[in-house]
Structures are given as structure tokens and as C-alpha cells.
Design an enzyme around this catalytic site. Structure first.
Site, PDB file in Angstrom:
ATOM      1  N   LYS A 196       0.895  -1.324   0.056  1.00 14.38           N
ATOM      2  CA  LYS A 196      -0.576  -0.076  -0.312  1.00 14.38           C
ATOM      3  C   LYS A 196       0.571   1.366  -0.064  1.00 14.38           C
ATOM      4  CE  LYS A 196      -3.774   1.986   2.399  1.00 14.38           C
ATOM      5  NZ  LYS A 196      -4.908   1.672   3.730  1.00 14.38           N
ATOM      6  N   SER A 240      -9.883   2.117   2.242  1.00 11.80           N
ATOM      7  CA  SER A 240      -9.042   2.352   1.349  1.00 11.80           C
ATOM      8  C   SER A 240      -7.863   1.300   0.527  1.00 11.80           C
ATOM      9  CB  SER A 240      -8.060   3.835   2.070  1.00 11.80           C
ATOM     10  OG  SER A 240      -7.650   3.398   3.187  1.00 11.80           O
ATOM     11  N   SER A 248     -10.518  -0.766   6.542  1.00 10.76           N
ATOM     12  CA  SER A 248      -9.538   0.150   5.292  1.00 10.76           C
ATOM     13  C   SER A 248      -9.032  -1.472   4.740  1.00 10.76           C
ATOM     14  CB  SER A 248      -8.225   0.594   5.296  1.00 10.76           C
ATOM     15  OG  SER A 248      -8.724   1.568   5.360  1.00 10.76           O
TER      16      SER A 248
END
Lengths: 463, 95
Positions: free
Chosen positions: A66, A141, A166
Site C-alpha cells: 500500500k 482504503s 481499510s
């Protein structure tokens, strides 16, 4: 397709010397680039791993990361324009652990700016698409991570991060497995913070085994993060076995099956609960009365902490910068107004408000006390239940074009099921059901990762 | 009963947070914030008397280490700054 292997098969073949790694890697990168054009899952495709990839537990297994986790020498922006161009001169501790075990870091995945979102549509760069239906969001996310795990039919695992859901949300929407560990089990050193008391680095993979494998590598005490838990290393893949634990009972929180949850999702989760019952795992309905209060408490704490974390971005040391010709305050304001997206501005202002003298006790401190009650409620239930089981998300992934019609508060409300365990720092896993984009969420007490992995594995391998 | 945020509050806070809002953003945020804070007000229903706040999900204790200097290369630290001079980052004038 060549190399269409599971992670487990890949590791076995590598161990036995049955794979020409250079050939595998070039095939992987070609496929990754092609898939990424389609899904916009990765912002940067990198080749930062050097050294001998024939050793270690991962044998050169490709790992995507990420964007908010720092990788030395690879642009890391947390999905924000204000960090565009930032090249970390160091590795996050979880990345050091992956590299030590010969994982190959292959790129940075798109996300909501700093993690501020449920659909990855608040990205300062590209919005990742859901491989199951490219007109729909991948979830947020950690949307890029889930999208590329789901979309790429090659051995690969992704590192994600969860503050309020997320990892679970995009994993459910993309029908992959998302494991969020107990707060403090994995070092946050090198994570671009959203909310320090809530952030957790975790794993998104195609199978429960894949997530358990990578968790075993990144978990553990780190002297660079004093909030990490001092716990003996554990091989979580040991919980990936078909034996059924005896005399255990799962809790089914009734608030997680209210009429606000899409009926198709509720029905599917009940099917899974009944399957577990058929193999000898009992269940009982229970109540998490604090659920409705957990959501506002979470958002107040998360916004308050993010407003302080984002104060450091001022356009001088890294990321977005300009000619410092104006005075201090004007320069900072100009850079911050340009670099932050709308949701970041919204959260900075609301978070600052919640911490201001005169409002602090009513919002911030009260939210911290509500968190105590949320934790206590979970602890009481975990005295009785092995784990809790529920839907991951109350809705199916919306169409990207429809997201702008959703108001901020409606968007926050869609986190209603994932926020409470995140607020309490409990470990959780979202495992796909037989209906696309429907995840089953399993939550256990602090440091009981083995339990969630066990139940998720049984569901994944249902007959 | 909590005070609900006004447009003047939003303007004041955004100035404190060093964020310039356009008139359009100011109006949009002000109305959204009323809606958001109104929804958050349900936490007023919770009886928090004698409840200790949890600043972390788990009990976090202070951890001490020896006060040894660990060198992080200055070149590395400065590597992302575009304006620098003699080992310092060049910033805007104060005042």
C-alpha cells in the site's frame, strides 16, 4: 496460464528448484503491467529487491505494498499529492522483514488519500477498479491492494493497512481475504500515519494461508515502535488445517444483521453460519449494544489524530514544494491548500475542531471514554465466545459514477460494521463467501489471530 | 448540548490549520459539518461517568531505551528537500 500457481504451490516449487526464477519474474512483471492498465491498482511498479531470492521463507514471492508504507528508494505518497515525489530513504520495519525473508517488493498500490475513505475514490492519483465489475469501486482504503490480488492470477500477496476497516472493506468488495491483526502486533515504523492509536498494517491475499504466511513474517516487537506488543513469534499458517475445534461457540451480534444490511448479504452470512454449525461449531445470537456509538467515537478520534499528523506536511522537507518566496504562513497555507484533497481538508478541520479548547471534553475525551466501553463490551463477549461472525460490509460495492452522490456522513455510515472492532484494536479477517463481493467477517479477542484464521480457513475450504 | 459549528468557526479553524478555503468550499463544508456533528451527537446518550478514557486499544506502557545517538545520514534526510544550502533546508522568511 504459465505460473498460475497458488502461493503455497509457488513456495513448494521454488524450494524444490522447479521454477526458473528469472523466467517467472519477467512473466510476472509482464502480466502485472497488463493487468494494471486494466485495473489501475498500482501507482508505481518497482524492482527494488536485490540480493539472493533463492533463500528465506518467501523465495522471491512478489509482494505489493500500500502506498502509505515506506519502501526505500520507491516513491511513497500515501495516495496524496502533498507527498508526490517523496522517496523514503529507509524501509518500514515490515518491509525490512519481508526483504529479510526474500520477498520481492513489486510496487505501491493506490489508496484513498492517507486512508481517508471507503471506496478508494478519494485518491490523489488513480482510482482502482473492482476486477469483479470494473464499473464498481474496489473498496477502500486499501483498494489497489485488494484489486490486484483479485485480478492477477499469479502468486502474489499485498501489504495493506487498516484504521477503521481499510483492509476488510476492499477485501470483501473484491472477494479476497483481508487480515487485520491486533493493534500493536505489527510495527507501524515507516507507515505514513493516519491515526496513531488506530492504524494497523495487515495483509490481503487470495487465500487465508497467504495472509497467515505474511503475517508470520511481519508480526513482532520492534524497538522502533514502542507501541508494538512484546510477543513471541508465531507461525500462523499452523492454524490453516481442516480439524474443527471442539466445544466452541461463535457469537452472532444481532446489531450486525439489522434491516440496514442488504438482505442478500445477511442471507449469505447465515448460510455460512449454518455450514459451520453442520461441522460442529455452535453459535448463539448476542448483542453489541455499543455498535451505534462506536462509529461517531471512531470518527472523532480518527479525525483528531489525523489533524495533528497532517500538520507536518508543509512543503519544505519532502513532497510537494514551491519557491519559498512568501512569508511562512502564506507559504504553508498555499502548499497545504494545493496538496490536500477535499476529504483530507474536511478531516483536518473537523479534527482540529474536536480538539479545540471548549469542545475537547465534549467530543475527543468523550469519544475516548466510549472506546473504553466498546472494548469492555467485546471483552465480555469473548469470555463466552471463541469469535464473532457477521457480514463485513452492509452494502455491495457502489458504481464509481454514483459515489459522488453519496454524502460524507452516508459514506462514514457504510463503515458501521468494520469500525467497532478496529476502534477496539481486535484482530479480524474478511473471507469471501459464495456470493461475489460479500465478505464474512470474523473477529476475535486481542492476540487471538489463530482463531480468526482457523474459522476463516474452515469457511474457505467448505465442502 | 453541544455547540454546532458555524461558518465563522470553519473559517477560523481552517486558518489555524493553514488551509485556504474558497468561498464555495467554505459554504459546502459548513453545511456538511452541521450534518456530520449532528450525527455524532448520539454519543451524548452514553453514560461515561467514572469511565477512564482509552488512548490506545491496549494498555501501552512507556518504554525506555539507552540515550545513545543513532546516526541517520544527513544526506539521506536532505535528499527529498528541493531548496537547500550548506546542509540546511531553505525555508520561507519568518514574519
Amino acid at each position: 496460464m504459465k505460473y498460475n500457481l497458488s502461493v503455497k504451490e509457488f513456495l513448494e516449487k521454488r524450494k524444490n528448484g522447479e521454477i526458473d526464477y528469472n523466467d517467472f519474474y519477467s512473466t510476472f512483471v509482464t502480466n502485472l503491467k497488463r493487468k494494471n492498465k486494466e485495473l489501475r491498482a498500482l501507482r508505481v511498479i518497482s524492482h527494488s529487491q536485490k540480493g539472493d531470492l533463492n533463500k528465506g521463507k518467501l523465495y522471491g514471492l512478489p509482494i505489493s505494498v500500500k502506498d502509505n508504507i515506506c519502501v526505500k528508494g520507491v516513491e511513497s505518497c500515501a495516495g496524496s499529492k502533498i507527498l508526490e515525489g517523496y522517496i523514503p530513504p529507509f524501509d518500514a520495519s515490515c518491509i525490512s522483514n519481508v526483504k529479510k525473508n526474500s520477498g520481492a517488493i513489486i510496487g505501491k498500490t493506490n489508496q484513498d488519500e492517507f486512508g481517508f475513505g471507503t471506496f478508494s475514490t478519494n485518491s490523489g492519483f488513480d482510482i482502482p477498479l473492482n476486477p469483479l465489475d470494473k464499473t464498481r469501486v474496489a473498496g477502500g482504503s486499501s483498494g489497489g491492494s485488494a484489486a490486484i490480488v483479485a485480478g492477477l492470477d499469479m502468486p502474489h500477496v499485498s501489504l495493506g493497512e487498516s484504521t477503521g476497516g481499510s483492509i476488510s472493506c476492499p477485501s470483501a468488495f473484491c472477494s479476497v481475504v483481508g487480515l487485520t491483526p491486533t493493534y500493536g502486533l505489527v510495527s507501524r515504523y515507516g507507515l505514513i500515519d493516519y491515526a496513531n492509536s488506530l492504524d494497523k498494517i495487515g495483509v490481503i491475499g487470495k487465500t487465508v494461508y497467504d495472509t497467515a504466511l505474511l503475517l508470520s513474517i511481519i508480526a513482532g516487537h520492534d524497538e522502533k515502535d514502542f507501541t508494538t506488543i512484546n510477543k513471541k513469534a508465531e507461525d500462523y499458517t499452523n492454524y490453516c488445517s481442516p480439524d474443527v475445534p471442539k466445544k466452541i461457540k461463535l457469537g452472532v451480534p444481532k446489531e450486525y444483521f439489522s434491516d440496514d444490511i442488504d438482505k442478500r448479504i445477511r442471507d449469505e452470512v447465515w448460510n455460512s453460519i449454518h455450514y459451520l454449525e453442520s461441522i460442529g461449531i455452535d453459535y448463539e445470537e448476542c448483542s453489541l449494544e455499543m455498535t451505534r456509538y462506536a462509529l461517531p467515537a471512531y470518527y472523532i478520534i480518527a479525525m483528531a489524530e489525523s489533524s495533528t499528523n497532517l500538520a507536518k506536511f508543509c512543503g519544505l522537507r519532502y513532497g510537494l514544494q514551491a519557491d519559498p518566496t512568501e512569508n511562512f504562513n502564506n507559504y504553508f497555507s498555499k502548499i497545504r491548500s494545493k496538496g490536500f484533497g477535499e476529504e483530507a481538508k474536511r478531516r483536518i478541520i473537523l479534527g482540529t475542531f474536536a480538539r479545540m479548547s471548549g469542545f475537547r471534553d465534549a467530543y475527543y475525551l468523550r469519544a475516548m471514554k466510549v472506546r473504553t466501553l466498546v472494548i469492555d463490551e467485546y471483552k465480555r463477549l469473548f469470555k463466552k465466545y471463541y469469535a464473532l461472525i457477521s457480514p463485513t460490509m452492509p452494502i455491495f460495492p457502489p458504481k464509481i459514477k454514483d459515489v459522488k452522490k453519496i454524502s460524507p456522513i452516508q459514506c462514514y455510515m457504510s463503515d458501521i460494521l468494520t469500525v467497532p472492532p478496529n476502534l477496539a484494536g481486535m484482530p479480524m479477517i474478511s473471507v469471501p463467501s459464495s456470493v461475489p463481493s460479500v465478505g464474512i467477517h470474523i473477529v476475535a479477542d486481542h492476540l487471538q489471530e489463530g482463531r480468526i484464521i482457523k474459522i476463516a480457513y474452515l469457511l474457505e475450504n467448505r465442502c | 448540548m453541544k455547540k454546532i459549528i458555524t461558518t465563522d468557526d470553519v473559517k477560523h479553524i481552517s486558518d489555524l490549520a493553514r488551509i485556504n478555503l474558497t468561498e464555495k468550499e467554505l459554504m459546502k463544508f459548513s453545511s456538511e459539518f452541521v450534518e456530520i456533528l449532528d450525527a455524532f451527537r448520539i454519543i451524548d446518550e452514553v453514560d461515561v461517568k467514572d469511565v477512564e478514557p482509552s488512548f490506545h486499544p491496549l494498555n501501552i506502557r512507556n518504554v525506555f531505551r539507552d540515550d545513545n545517538v543513532k546516526i541517520f545520514s544527513a544526506d539521506d534526510i536532505l535528499s527529498n528537500a528541493k531548496k537547500k544550502e550548506k546542509g540546511f533546508i531553505l525555508g520561507p522568511k519568518v514574519g
